[in-house]
Design a protein around this motif. Structure first.
Motif, mmCIF file in Angstrom:
data_model
loop_
_atom_site.group_PDB
_atom_site.id
_atom_site.type_symbol
_atom_site.label_atom_id
_atom_site.label_comp_id
_atom_site.label_asym_id
_atom_site.label_seq_id
_atom_site.Cartn_x
_atom_site.Cartn_y
_atom_site.Cartn_z
ATOM 1 N N GLY A 171 -24.534 -12.227 -46.206
ATOM 2 C CA GLY A 171 -24.985 -12.703 -47.523
ATOM 3 C C GLY A 171 -24.101 -13.774 -48.152
ATOM 4 O O GLY A 171 -24.115 -13.931 -49.376
ATOM 5 N N LEU A 224 -22.244 -12.707 -39.593
ATOM 6 C CA LEU A 224 -23.566 -13.294 -39.836
ATOM 7 C C LEU A 224 -24.414 -12.358 -40.694
ATOM 8 O O LEU A 224 -24.281 -11.126 -40.594
ATOM 9 C CB LEU A 224 -24.293 -13.579 -38.511
ATOM 10 C CG LEU A 224 -24.875 -12.408 -37.738
ATOM 11 C CD1 LEU A 224 -26.162 -12.794 -37.076
ATOM 12 C CD2 LEU A 224 -23.882 -11.867 -36.754
ATOM 13 N N PHE A 268 -32.359 -16.805 -55.240
ATOM 14 C CA PHE A 268 -32.166 -15.817 -54.169
ATOM 15 C C PHE A 268 -33.319 -15.957 -53.184
ATOM 16 O O PHE A 268 -34.486 -15.978 -53.581
ATOM 17 C CB PHE A 268 -32.125 -14.396 -54.727
ATOM 18 C CG PHE A 268 -31.990 -13.362 -53.651
ATOM 19 C CD1 PHE A 268 -30.751 -13.101 -53.069
ATOM 20 C CD2 PHE A 268 -33.104 -12.661 -53.181
ATOM 21 C CE1 PHE A 268 -30.624 -12.170 -52.050
ATOM 22 C CE2 PHE A 268 -32.977 -11.734 -52.171
ATOM 23 C CZ PHE A 268 -31.743 -11.485 -51.603
HETATM 24 N N1 LIG Z 1 -31.008 -6.825 -50.733
HETATM 25 C C1 LIG Z 1 -30.177 -7.844 -50.603
HETATM 26 N N2 LIG Z 1 -30.297 -8.713 -49.592
HETATM 27 C C2 LIG Z 1 -29.408 -9.743 -49.511
HETATM 28 C C3 LIG Z 1 -28.371 -9.905 -50.442
HETATM 29 N N3 LIG Z 1 -27.652 -10.983 -50.087
HETATM 30 C C4 LIG Z 1 -28.250 -11.491 -48.995
HETATM 31 N N4 LIG Z 1 -29.306 -10.739 -48.630
HETATM 32 C C5 LIG Z 1 -30.191 -10.989 -47.494
HETATM 33 O O1 LIG Z 1 -29.417 -10.971 -46.303
HETATM 34 C C6 LIG Z 1 -29.879 -11.948 -45.388
HETATM 35 C C7 LIG Z 1 -28.728 -12.856 -44.989
HETATM 36 O O2 LIG Z 1 -28.253 -13.571 -46.075
HETATM 37 P P1 LIG Z 1 -27.447 -14.951 -45.918
HETATM 38 O O3 LIG Z 1 -26.870 -15.264 -47.242
HETATM 39 O O4 LIG Z 1 -28.277 -15.972 -45.282
HETATM 40 O O5 LIG Z 1 -26.303 -14.509 -44.895
HETATM 41 P P2 LIG Z 1 -25.079 -15.379 -44.354
HETATM 42 O O6 LIG Z 1 -23.874 -14.525 -44.449
HETATM 43 O O7 LIG Z 1 -25.038 -16.680 -45.037
HETATM 44 O O8 LIG Z 1 -25.459 -15.571 -42.817
HETATM 45 P P3 LIG Z 1 -24.942 -16.719 -41.797
HETATM 46 O O9 LIG Z 1 -25.236 -18.028 -42.439
HETATM 47 O O10 LIG Z 1 -25.677 -16.522 -40.527
HETATM 48 O O11 LIG Z 1 -23.487 -16.505 -41.584
HETATM 49 C C8 LIG Z 1 -31.033 -12.693 -46.086
HETATM 50 O O12 LIG Z 1 -32.253 -12.136 -45.631
HETATM 51 C C9 LIG Z 1 -30.818 -12.380 -47.546
HETATM 52 O O13 LIG Z 1 -32.017 -12.369 -48.285
HETATM 53 C C10 LIG Z 1 -28.262 -8.959 -51.508
HETATM 54 O O14 LIG Z 1 -27.391 -9.009 -52.384
HETATM 55 N N5 LIG Z 1 -29.177 -7.941 -51.538
#
Ligand SMILES: Nc1nc2c(ncn2[C@@H]2O[C@H](COP(=O)(O)OP(=O)(O)OP(=O)(O)O)[C@@H](O)[C@H]2O)c(=O)[nH]1
Ligand SMILES: [Mg+2]
Length: 320
Positions: A125, A122, A138
């Motif tokens: 990203g 989870l 983003f």
């Molecule tokens: N700084 C930064 N933050 C990121 C990046 N990618 C994702 N985030 C942050 O990480 C958090 C989770 O990102 P998601 O893409 O929703 O994560 P996920 O893997 O889809 O999570 P689940 O749907 O719960 O499995 C968010 O607050 C995003 O803004 C990145 O490349 N850089």
């Protein structure tokens, strides 16, 4: 009940049934207007039962209706990030693939879609990675994916249309059982971990094992992707990359490091996924047509009751 928590979308996808999407609950014209965009995100309602291969109907329509965006055209093989952990390091597409494309011998590849699943802990990203590529957006706020979503992306590779169906799955434990029912039928598996969280790298092996339970390990393409590169200092990154390369080699996966915040390597990565998946599809198609030619030669013999007889059958009657 459809889940829309944390998802920007959104049009409910048609229910899945078996390997194909069942007919759309929407009028055809309504789907068609959706199809005219070249990238689409769908939420899968929680009420849905098992189903995995989905999307062929949608993709079929898309191939007919939506033109491929100019920035989704691949004329050359995109290169790997690190030679130490690459699916292959050839500079160009396999010569048989290039030849088949030039001679328009790619069979049904241009009409098919390839399913790609994106798994990982989870909040590593996964959703942001797909959204950066498909929508160039983003979101800094975390909105958990519940169950699964999928996004359609159309490419043109060596002049042949090619579609990827990117399945964004939930990393949260409580939604994992829903998401895992959609793992089946993947041609590529993308396992994402956070470059700033070593535990998420360790967990990638379990994510891979779960995804491989539903797929053929000998034919699926694996990618191990470190996310949030913008949050690592160069020194931290070097340390993490060493471990990640080792894990990628053990898994026989291709390693990538990306940032959805800055967009670093995101486009390059998905182009590589599209290119290698396309290459594998064309090679499989050529293999299939080769086998068909050798094993299933159709003969016409007016002396026989059956006018169509395969070469092997004919042989067995002559040589007992
Ligand atoms: N700084 C930064 N933050 C990121 C990046 N990618 C994702 N985030 C942050 O990480 C958090 C989770 O990102 P998601 O893409 O929703 O994560 P996920 O893997 O889809 O999570 P689940 O749907 O719960 O499995 C968010 O607050 C995003 O803004 C990145 O490349 N850089
Ligand atoms: Mg998500």
């Amino acid at each position: 009940m459809s889940h829309d928590l944390g998802l920007e979308m959104r049009r409910e996808a048609p229910p899945l049934s078996g390997p194909l999407l069942s007919p759309s609950p929407l009028p055809a014209a309504s789907w068609r207007s959706q199809m005219l965009r070249s990238s689409h995100r769908f939420s899968i309602p929680l009420r849905l039962g098992k189903g995995a291969g989905g999307g062929a109907k949608v993709a079929g329509e898309m191939n007919l209706l939506a033109p491929v965006r100019r920035d989704r055209v691949l004329a050359e093989l995109p290169q790997c990030l690190r030679k130490e952990a690459a699916l292959h390091v050839h500079k160009d597409f396999h010569p048989r693939v290039t030849g088949a494309c030039q001679e328009h011998r790619t069979g049904t590849v241009g009409f098919k879609i390839s399913k790609v699943i994106v798994v990982g802990d989870l909040s590593v990203g996964k959703t942001c990675l797909i959204n950066r590529f498909c929508k160039d957006t983003f979101d800094k706020n975390y909105k958990a994916t519940i169950g699964v979503d999928f996004e359609m992306e159309r490419f043109e590779v060596l002049g042949v249309p090619f579609s990827l169906q990117l399945w964004d799955t939930a990393g949260q434990e409580r939604f994992k059982c829903i998401a895992s029912t959609y793992y089946r039928g993947a041609q590529a598996i993308i396992i994402v971990f956070n470059l700033n969280d070593v535990a998420s790298l360790e967990h990638t092996k379990q994510w891979l094992a779960d995804a491989l339970k539903e797929n053929d390990p000998s034919s699926v393409l694996l990618f191990l992707v470190g996310s949030k590169k913008d949050l690592s200092t160069p020194a931290q990154y070097v340390l993490m990359e060493k471990d990640a390369l080792r894990v990628a080699q053990e898994m026989k996966a291709e390693y990538w490091a990306v940032s959805s915040l800055t967009g670093e390597n995101v486009r390059e990565f998905f182009f590589r996924v599209a290119a290698l998946t396309f290459e594998a599809n064309v090679l499989a198609e050529l293999e299939k047509s080769g086998v068909r030619r050798i094993g299933d030669v159709v003969r016409i013999n007016s002396d026989d009751n059956n006018l169509y007889q395969t070469a092997s059958k004919k042989k067995s009657t002559c040589c007992p």
